[in-house]
Design a protein around this motif. Structure first.
Motif, PDB file in Angstrom:
ATOM      1  N   ILE A 115       0.821  -1.224   0.000  1.00 34.45           N
ATOM      2  CA  ILE A 115       0.000   0.000   0.000  1.00 34.45           C
ATOM      3  C   ILE A 115       0.848   1.265   0.000  1.00 34.45           C
ATOM      4  O   ILE A 115       0.319   2.367   0.101  1.00 34.45           O
ATOM      5  CB  ILE A 115      -0.949   0.015   1.209  1.00 34.45           C
ATOM      6  CG1 ILE A 115      -0.155   0.007   2.528  1.00 34.45           C
ATOM      7  CG2 ILE A 115      -1.912  -1.157   1.163  1.00 34.45           C
ATOM      8  CD1 ILE A 115      -1.019   0.209   3.761  1.00 34.45           C
ATOM      9  N   ASP A 116       2.159   1.126  -0.106  1.00 33.38           N
ATOM     10  CA  ASP A 116       3.060   2.277  -0.065  1.00 33.38           C
ATOM     11  C   ASP A 116       3.735   2.465  -1.421  1.00 33.38           C
ATOM     12  O   ASP A 116       3.989   1.511  -2.160  1.00 33.38           O
ATOM     13  CB  ASP A 116       4.132   2.086   1.008  1.00 33.38           C
ATOM     14  CG  ASP A 116       3.536   1.915   2.394  1.00 33.38           C
ATOM     15  OD1 ASP A 116       2.674   2.732   2.755  1.00 33.38           O
ATOM     16  OD2 ASP A 116       3.927   0.979   3.110  1.00 33.38           O
ATOM     17  N   ALA A 117       4.064   3.719  -1.736  1.00 33.73           N
ATOM     18  CA  ALA A 117       4.792   4.025  -2.963  1.00 33.73           C
ATOM     19  C   ALA A 117       5.576   5.311  -2.758  1.00 33.73           C
ATOM     20  O   ALA A 117       5.271   6.113  -1.872  1.00 33.73           O
ATOM     21  CB  ALA A 117       3.842   4.164  -4.150  1.00 33.73           C
ATOM     22  N   ASN A 118       6.616   5.495  -3.580  1.00 33.60           N
ATOM     23  CA  ASN A 118       7.408   6.719  -3.535  1.00 33.60           C
ATOM     24  C   ASN A 118       7.715   7.139  -4.968  1.00 33.60           C
ATOM     25  O   ASN A 118       8.017   6.296  -5.819  1.00 33.60           O
ATOM     26  CB  ASN A 118       8.707   6.517  -2.761  1.00 33.60           C
ATOM     27  CG  ASN A 118       9.518   7.806  -2.666  1.00 33.60           C
ATOM     28  OD1 ASN A 118      10.296   8.131  -3.560  1.00 33.60           O
ATOM     29  ND2 ASN A 118       9.324   8.547  -1.597  1.00 33.60           N
ATOM     30  N   ALA A 119       7.618   8.428  -5.218  1.00 30.31           N
ATOM     31  CA  ALA A 119       7.932   8.975  -6.538  1.00 30.31           C
ATOM     32  C   ALA A 119       9.096   9.946  -6.418  1.00 30.31           C
ATOM     33  O   ALA A 119       9.163  10.741  -5.467  1.00 30.31           O
ATOM     34  CB  ALA A 119       6.717   9.687  -7.133  1.00 30.31           C
ATOM     35  N   GLN A 120      10.012   9.874  -7.362  1.00 27.94           N
ATOM     36  CA  GLN A 120      11.154  10.776  -7.427  1.00 27.94           C
ATOM     37  C   GLN A 120      11.082  11.571  -8.733  1.00 27.94           C
ATOM     38  O   GLN A 120      10.853  10.996  -9.802  1.00 27.94           O
ATOM     39  CB  GLN A 120      12.472   9.995  -7.401  1.00 27.94           C
ATOM     40  CG  GLN A 120      12.713   9.222  -6.113  1.00 27.94           C
ATOM     41  CD  GLN A 120      13.164  10.118  -4.976  1.00 27.94           C
ATOM     42  OE1 GLN A 120      14.013  10.984  -5.155  1.00 27.94           O
ATOM     43  NE2 GLN A 120      12.610   9.892  -3.789  1.00 27.94           N
ATOM     44  N   GLU A 156      -3.106  -1.085  -4.032  1.00 27.83           N
ATOM     45  CA  GLU A 156      -1.951  -1.929  -4.344  1.00 27.83           C
ATOM     46  C   GLU A 156      -1.791  -2.113  -5.860  1.00 27.83           C
ATOM     47  O   GLU A 156      -1.595  -3.210  -6.370  1.00 27.83           O
ATOM     48  CB  GLU A 156      -2.064  -3.295  -3.642  1.00 27.83           C
ATOM     49  CG  GLU A 156      -2.104  -3.171  -2.130  1.00 27.83           C
ATOM     50  CD  GLU A 156      -1.964  -4.505  -1.422  1.00 27.83           C
ATOM     51  OE1 GLU A 156      -1.367  -5.424  -2.013  1.00 27.83           O
ATOM     52  OE2 GLU A 156      -2.439  -4.620  -0.277  1.00 27.83           O
ATOM     53  N   ARG A 157      -1.860  -0.984  -6.575  1.00 26.66           N
ATOM     54  CA  ARG A 157      -1.731  -1.033  -8.029  1.00 26.66           C
ATOM     55  C   ARG A 157      -0.279  -1.186  -8.456  1.00 26.66           C
ATOM     56  O   ARG A 157       0.639  -0.962  -7.685  1.00 26.66           O
ATOM     57  CB  ARG A 157      -2.331   0.238  -8.636  1.00 26.66           C
ATOM     58  CG  ARG A 157      -3.841   0.349  -8.460  1.00 26.66           C
ATOM     59  CD  ARG A 157      -4.345   1.716  -8.835  1.00 26.66           C
ATOM     60  NE  ARG A 157      -3.776   2.730  -7.942  1.00 26.66           N
ATOM     61  CZ  ARG A 157      -3.875   4.031  -8.175  1.00 26.66           C
ATOM     62  NH1 ARG A 157      -4.491   4.476  -9.244  1.00 26.66           N
ATOM     63  NH2 ARG A 157      -3.347   4.892  -7.319  1.00 26.66           N
ATOM     64  N   GLU A 158      -0.085  -1.523  -9.727  1.00 30.97           N
ATOM     65  CA  GLU A 158       1.253  -1.697 -10.275  1.00 30.97           C
ATOM     66  C   GLU A 158       1.958  -0.349 -10.387  1.00 30.97           C
ATOM     67  O   GLU A 158       1.315   0.705 -10.447  1.00 30.97           O
ATOM     68  CB  GLU A 158       1.179  -2.362 -11.656  1.00 30.97           C
ATOM     69  CG  GLU A 158       0.575  -3.760 -11.661  1.00 30.97           C
ATOM     70  CD  GLU A 158       1.430  -4.747 -10.889  1.00 30.97           C
ATOM     71  OE1 GLU A 158       2.667  -4.598 -10.901  1.00 30.97           O
ATOM     72  OE2 GLU A 158       0.857  -5.670 -10.263  1.00 30.97           O
TER      73      GLU A 158
END
Length: 439
Positions: A84-89, A111-113
């Motif tokens: 459920i976590d994501a990070n964008a740079q 929880e997507r790709e």
């Protein structure tokens, strides 16, 4: 002072704008041309100034230069997702120089790709970005490049290419962004896990130190706020699992006839218990059902000392019969008063359990002050503005928006009141006379 002409001053401003906008090659070229021209005209002092500026700019840019090759201006965007976590740079490259790097923690509840998360992030990021570059480099998992290009072109007002990086420096920059995204995600998850572990440790410690039969999963804290006995308000804040649950926060207005904090605390706690009884009789489908009041706390924390605790205990017998623990936390030396103990409990200041109690107490205090300040501000302006002819809701809002706060309005001069947009001069003068008569 006449030390510089308007043209020279404007040129300096334009150079600063170029620098902050990332037009580094343009700056280098302009400084180099200026140095050569001054040298040819034998303005050697001015030529030396150009040379020093050029050297400083090149020194700074070399430390930030991503590539010796002309990669131009672009944004490189990479996303890492796990559960459920994501990070964008976002790596902002301008004239081959890394102008800025931004990191964003993203919630990925579905929880997507990574590709789906990246596509949504790109659209959201550029919807509010100051500028859109001519090229955006994304990961291969992002498939709908044409749709993104069309959306960003419309946002920029000029063509924008959204593409994958196959090889060379652009690929290297994207891989660097991907590594940063993965590292940032791992660090976020590690910090989150550490905070979760500390909360569990704090709750276990409170259960042990307070002799509770159950872990205090739900903690409610109550605080009273007033000014010289007026505009009294109370707050109830809730922590579940050691973290704030702001949707369950509640506020209480206290009758002005209540003379002291002890009586005010007794009133609000009796109302809290009465609400529990009332809500438990209602169905969760009832529109007046309040889940926060219907929940039974494991621990009630009262802001104050022995007196506040005694006031609370006098009205909480039914709660205590249901297994609710009640304590108070005194501010001066952070003593915890527990029913049945003659001496207060003094927890070491470096323990997570005391730190949790302090967080709960401080949050209750903040929430109570916020409520009290709103009541006070409303009372400060009500008698002055609402009794004046010619001042309706719209003009009242205009006056308060113009001055920013009731205090600033009450200090305003007649000229300042006359300057309020849309306020007739006669009404402004009447307000000034009324305010100064009241004060």
């Amino acid at each position: 002072m006449g030390y510089v002409s308007k043209e020279e001053y404007r040129e300096n401003v334009e150079t600063i704008i170029d620098f902050l906008s990332g037009r580094y090659r343009h700056i280098e070229k302009a400084l180099d041309q200026g140095m050569k021209k001054a040298s040819e005209e034998q303005e050697f002092e001015q030529a030396a100034q150009y040379r020093n500026k050029l050297k400083a700019v090149r020194s700074l840019l070399e430390r930030q230069r991503i590539s010796n090759a002309p990669v131009g201006s672009l944004d490189s965007i990479a996303v890492a997702a796990e559960g459920i976590d994501a990070n964008a740079q976002v790596f902002q490259i301008r004239d081959g120089v890394l102008q800025d790097r931004q990191s964003f923690y993203l919630e990925n509840a579905g929880e997507r790709e990574e590709g789906e998360v990246a596509e949504e992030f790109v659209l959201q990021y550029y919807a509010s970005a100051i500028a859109v570059p001519p090229q955006v480099v994304v990961q291969r998992s992002v498939s709908d490049l044409d749709a993104l290009s069309e959306a960003l072109t419309e946002r920029r007002g000029a063509p924008v290419e959204v593409r994958h990086a196959e090889r060379g420096d652009k690929r290297r920059i994207l891989e660097l962004a991907e590594r940063n995204a993965r590292l940032a995600l791992d660090q976020d998850r590690l910090r989150s896990e550490r905070r979760r572990s500390q909360r569990i440790e704090a709750l276990d410690g409170l259960q042990r130190d307070l002799g509770m039969e159950q872990i205090p999963m739900r903690i409610e804290c109550f605080d009273i706020s007033n000014l010289m006995g007026h505009h009294t308000g109370a707050s109830m804040v809730v922590f579940e699992g050691g973290a704030p649950k702001k949707s369950d926060y509640r506020r209480f207005a206290i009758r002005d006839s209540v003379q002291d904090d002890f009586a005010a605390m007794a009133e609000v706690l009796s109302r809290r218990m009465a609400q529990y009884v009332k809500q438990r009789e209602r169905s969760p489908h009832d529109k007046e059902y309040d889940e926060s009041f219907a929940s039974l706390p494991a621990l009630i924390v009262i802001d104050g000392g022995k007196g506040q605790l005694a006031a609370g205990l006098s009205v909480l017998e039914e709660f205590r019969a249901l297994g609710v623990t009640v304590v108070s936390l005194a501010k001066r030396i952070e003593e915890v008063f527990v029913p049945g103990r003659r001496a207060p409990l003094r927890l070491p200041h470096d323990t997570v359990e005391l730190q949790l109690l302090q967080r709960v107490r401080d949050e209750a205090h903040r929430f109570a002050i916020e409520f009290h300040r709103g009541k006070r501000d409303k009372a400060m302006t009500h008698s002055v503005l609402d009794e004046l002819p010619g001042v309706g809701p719209a003009r009242k809002r205009s006056i308060l928006q113009h001055f920013g706060s009731p205090e600033r309005f009450l200090r305003a001069s007649r000229e300042e009141l006359e300057a309020v947009p849309g306020l007739p001069g006669k009404v402004a003068r009447d307000i000034y006379a009324q305010v100064n008569r009241v004060r």
